[in-house]
Design a protein around this motif. Sequence first.
Motif, PDB file in Angstrom:
ATOM      1  N   GLY A   1      -5.752  -6.573  12.932  1.00  0.00           N
ATOM      2  CA  GLY A   1      -6.632  -7.586  13.468  1.00  0.00           C
ATOM      3  C   GLY A   1      -7.734  -8.080  12.548  1.00  0.00           C
ATOM      4  N   TRP A   2      -7.776  -7.639  11.292  1.00  0.00           N
ATOM      5  CA  TRP A   2      -8.825  -8.118  10.401  1.00  0.00           C
ATOM      6  C   TRP A   2      -8.367  -9.292   9.548  1.00  0.00           C
ATOM      7  N   ILE A   3      -7.107  -9.706   9.720  1.00  0.00           N
ATOM      8  CA  ILE A   3      -6.598 -10.938   9.117  1.00  0.00           C
ATOM      9  C   ILE A   3      -5.959 -11.737  10.244  1.00  0.00           C
ATOM     10  N   THR A   4      -6.313 -13.004  10.326  1.00  0.00           N
ATOM     11  CA  THR A   4      -5.729 -13.882  11.339  1.00  0.00           C
ATOM     12  C   THR A   4      -4.583 -14.658  10.697  1.00  0.00           C
ATOM     13  N   PRO A   5      -3.385 -14.559  11.263  1.00  0.00           N
ATOM     14  CA  PRO A   5      -2.269 -15.302  10.667  1.00  0.00           C
ATOM     15  C   PRO A   5      -2.491 -16.807  10.821  1.00  0.00           C
ATOM     16  N   PRO A   6      -1.922 -17.601   9.913  1.00  0.00           N
ATOM     17  CA  PRO A   6      -2.110 -19.048  10.004  1.00  0.00           C
ATOM     18  C   PRO A   6      -1.429 -19.621  11.240  1.00  0.00           C
ATOM     19  N   LYS A   7      -2.021 -20.701  11.742  1.00  0.00           N
ATOM     20  CA  LYS A   7      -1.423 -21.409  12.868  1.00  0.00           C
ATOM     21  C   LYS A   7      -0.724 -22.639  12.312  1.00  0.00           C
ATOM     22  N   ARG A   8       0.515 -22.794  12.681  1.00  0.00           N
ATOM     23  CA  ARG A   8       1.290 -23.926  12.172  1.00  0.00           C
ATOM     24  C   ARG A   8       1.117 -25.123  13.088  1.00  0.00           C
TER      25      ARG A   8
ATOM     26  N   ASP B   1       0.840  -1.180   0.000  1.00  0.00           N
ATOM     27  CA  ASP B   1       0.000   0.000   0.000  1.00  0.00           C
ATOM     28  C   ASP B   1       0.883   1.239   0.000  1.00  0.00           C
ATOM     29  N   PHE B   2       0.305   2.399   0.214  1.00  0.00           N
ATOM     30  CA  PHE B   2       1.000   3.666   0.020  1.00  0.00           C
ATOM     31  C   PHE B   2       2.244   3.868   0.885  1.00  0.00           C
ATOM     32  N   ASP B   3       2.329   3.274   2.072  1.00  0.00           N
ATOM     33  CA  ASP B   3       3.497   3.513   2.923  1.00  0.00           C
ATOM     34  C   ASP B   3       4.568   2.431   2.783  1.00  0.00           C
ATOM     35  N   GLY B   4       4.397   1.505   1.835  1.00  0.00           N
ATOM     36  CA  GLY B   4       5.407   0.492   1.576  1.00  0.00           C
ATOM     37  C   GLY B   4       5.253  -0.775   2.402  1.00  0.00           C
ATOM     38  N   ALA B   5       4.323  -0.808   3.335  1.00  0.00           N
ATOM     39  CA  ALA B   5       4.113  -2.007   4.141  1.00  0.00           C
ATOM     40  C   ALA B   5       3.234  -2.987   3.367  1.00  0.00           C
ATOM     41  N   SER B   6       3.432  -4.265   3.604  1.00  0.00           N
ATOM     42  CA  SER B   6       2.603  -5.272   2.975  1.00  0.00           C
ATOM     43  C   SER B   6       1.173  -5.132   3.478  1.00  0.00           C
ATOM     44  N   ILE B   7       0.204  -5.243   2.574  1.00  0.00           N
ATOM     45  CA  ILE B   7      -1.199  -5.161   2.966  1.00  0.00           C
ATOM     46  C   ILE B   7      -1.537  -6.321   3.907  1.00  0.00           C
ATOM     47  N   LEU B   8      -0.934  -7.471   3.659  1.00  0.00           N
ATOM     48  CA  LEU B   8      -1.161  -8.621   4.534  1.00  0.00           C
ATOM     49  C   LEU B   8      -0.639  -8.343   5.943  1.00  0.00           C
ATOM     50  N   ASP B   9       0.578  -7.816   6.044  1.00  0.00           N
ATOM     51  CA  ASP B   9       1.139  -7.472   7.359  1.00  0.00           C
ATOM     52  C   ASP B   9       0.283  -6.431   8.063  1.00  0.00           C
TER      53      ASP B   9
END
Length: 51
Positions: free
Chosen positions: A20-27, A6-14
């Motif tokens: 808190g609107w994306i839950t990271p996968p549990k290994r 996105d605009f500030d260079g950070a990953s949209i996923l990160d």
Amino acid sequence: MKRIEDFDGASILDRGIEEGWITPPKRHRLEPVVRCTSPRRGADVLDEDRQ
């Protein structure tokens, strides 16, 4: 693989994980496979289905 940023260079996923609107996968380790034998072969089932 192209990374979406996105605009500030950070990953949209990160960003989604941080907000808190994306839950990271549990290994977890995979459980052992329970194998069984079939009374019929796959080819026989397909042959019957195509008749």
